[in-house]
Design a protein around this motif. Structure first.
Motif, short mmCIF file in Angstrom:
data_model
loop_
_atom_site.label_atom_id
_atom_site.label_comp_id
_atom_site.label_asym_id
_atom_site.label_seq_id
_atom_site.Cartn_x
_atom_site.Cartn_y
_atom_site.Cartn_z
N UNK A 163 44.15 33.50 31.35
CA UNK A 163 44.57 33.72 32.25
C UNK A 163 43.94 33.00 32.85
N UNK A 164 44.29 32.84 34.25
CA UNK A 164 43.59 32.29 35.20
C UNK A 164 41.93 32.27 35.87
N UNK A 165 41.85 31.42 36.29
CA UNK A 165 40.35 31.84 36.83
C UNK A 165 41.12 32.00 38.64
N UNK A 166 41.53 32.02 39.11
CA UNK A 166 41.91 32.28 40.61
C UNK A 166 41.25 34.32 40.68
N UNK A 167 41.20 35.17 39.64
CA UNK A 167 41.03 36.13 40.41
C UNK A 167 39.07 35.90 40.52
N UNK B 74 50.59 34.44 40.05
CA UNK B 74 50.82 35.78 40.15
C UNK B 74 49.11 36.26 39.44
N UNK B 75 48.68 35.79 39.00
CA UNK B 75 47.58 36.61 38.79
C UNK B 75 46.33 36.78 40.17
N UNK B 76 46.94 35.93 41.04
CA UNK B 76 46.42 36.30 42.22
C UNK B 76 46.62 37.40 42.94
N UNK C 153 45.60 40.89 40.54
CA UNK C 153 44.08 41.11 40.43
C UNK C 153 43.85 42.41 41.64
N UNK C 154 44.60 41.81 42.22
CA UNK C 154 45.01 42.69 43.47
C UNK C 154 45.63 44.23 43.51
N UNK D 120 47.25 39.94 31.62
CA UNK D 120 47.71 38.39 31.55
C UNK D 120 49.06 38.31 30.45
N UNK D 121 48.88 39.40 29.84
CA UNK D 121 50.37 39.76 29.55
C UNK D 121 51.40 39.66 30.23
N UNK D 122 51.17 40.90 31.62
CA UNK D 122 51.95 41.24 32.57
C UNK D 122 52.82 39.90 33.47
N UNK D 123 51.65 39.42 33.84
CA UNK D 123 51.51 38.06 34.78
C UNK D 123 52.89 36.77 33.69
N UNK D 124 52.43 36.79 32.17
CA UNK D 124 53.18 35.89 31.36
C UNK D 124 54.30 36.60 31.31
N UNK D 125 54.66 37.67 31.68
CA UNK D 125 56.34 38.22 31.78
C UNK D 125 56.69 38.05 32.55
N UNK D 126 56.14 38.60 34.27
CA UNK D 126 56.37 37.95 35.39
C UNK D 126 57.29 37.40 35.54
N UNK D 127 56.52 36.06 35.15
CA UNK D 127 56.85 34.41 35.20
C UNK D 127 57.50 34.04 34.28
N UNK D 128 58.14 34.65 32.93
CA UNK D 128 59.34 34.82 31.99
C UNK D 128 60.17 34.65 32.89
N UNK D 129 60.33 36.05 33.51
CA UNK D 129 61.81 36.07 34.39
C UNK D 129 61.67 35.66 35.00
N UNK D 130 60.56 35.87 35.68
CA UNK D 130 61.43 35.07 36.99
C UNK D 130 61.78 33.05 36.41
#
Length: 316
Positions: free
Chosen positions: A94-98, A133-135, A138-139, A271-281
């Protein structure tokens, strides 16, 4: 730091039978092509598979960290996730943002009654869209009922982003609240200072609607806003924009914690979920900005109550 020609040599530190305590896969630096969807073909799965093969050959099971999203392809990411689970290798990504500072301070309790949410980002749709997406995730993962996954994703660009706002497909008051937390932004009407916006419209399986807005040159910070109980909470996810880029210290602390304890400090499922959201987008964008159903993103997990050694709750 010794440098080796192959992944296997690196994992063995040049000596067969020698063992590392953890592995970081930062499969980004280099010149890699884009595919027809505009996804950068970083070799993260190839490197991950080579690491796993080397560890299995040594009879070792050590923690692995994968920088940013697991892969440009969700199917690749799912295979990586399943391999780690099958072999009992702790996995973090994942990202450092969270983990970054939040100004003003904002950390919701687990079980918040969330009505809708919005995250702001800037930069390239794929490369920086992941951080936005990670931002967001995480909320929103702290909402009542926990995370159950995403049902559909749609990517919009240009004037269609603003028309979606006019049609109440995303909340303008959340945009205004999140923008108010950002210092580094352009002045003037938003449609003029952000002439090429993009949006990820996300429908979660439990009915929550959320959006990520990528506002190109209008802002240079990430922010979040969410409505709960009729009230709006908003914060800027503050990064250290110059050397030594101090926000990365929070990420290295989490990696160190996992290597020392053998336990990821927060679920890699985020991050598995955000990876999938980004791929779908990116698929939505390639297919003419249609809504893409995502039954493969029925990913459930519980967020941690608190993660130690982060910028959350501290002044930048």
């Amino acid at each position: 730091v010794p440098v080796f020609e192959t992944v296997g040599e690196a994992v063995a530190v040049g000596h067969p039978g020698n063992a590392v305590d953890g592995v970081l896969v930062i499969g980004e630096h280099g010149d890699y092509p884009n595919n027809e969807l505009g996804q950068k073909l970083y070799p993260r799965r190839r490197l991950f598979d080579a690491v796993v093969a080397a560890l299995v050959g040594m009879g070792r099971r050590v923690p692995i960290f994968v920088d940013k999203h697991l892969s440009w392809s969700f199917s690749h990411a799912r295979r990586m996730y399943d391999s780690a689970a099958r072999l009992g290798m702790p996995l973090l990504a994942g990202s450092s943002l969270p983990l970054a500072w939040r100004v003003p301070e904002l950390e919701w309790p687990i079980g918040v009654d969330l009505e809708t949410a919005l995250a702001l980002g800037y930069g390239g749709i794929e490369g920086y869209g992941f951080h936005a997406l990670e931002t967001l995730q995480c909320m929103v993962e702290r909402r009542k009922g926990g995370e159950t996954g995403v049902a559909a994703v749609q990517c919009l660009e240009g004037d269609d982003v603003w028309r979606a706002g006019d049609d109440d497909r995303w909340a303008r008051d959340l945009l205004e609240a999140s923008l108010a937390t950002i210092d580094n932004k352009s002045r003037g009407p938003l449609r003029e200072v952000a002439p090429s916006p993009a949006a990820f419209l996300i429908t979660y399986r439990d009915g929550l609607d959320a959006v990520v807005l990528m506002l190109d040159c209008a802002i240079s910070e990430f922010a979040f806003a969410g409505r709960r109980g009729g009230a709006i909470d908003a914060t800027c996810f503050r990064l250290h924009s110059g050397p030594p880029f101090g926000h990365f210290s929070f990420l290295t602390r989490q990696i160190e914690s996992m290597v020392l304890t053998g336990r990821p400090p927060y679920p890699v499922e985020r991050t598995l979920l955000t990876t999938g959201i980004l791929d779908a987008a990116m698929r939505s964008r390639h297919l003419g900005h249609i809504s893409v159903e995502t039954p493969e993103l029925a990913i459930s997990y519980e967020p941690p109550e608190r993660v130690e050694d982060t910028g959350v709750g501290h002044e930048p």
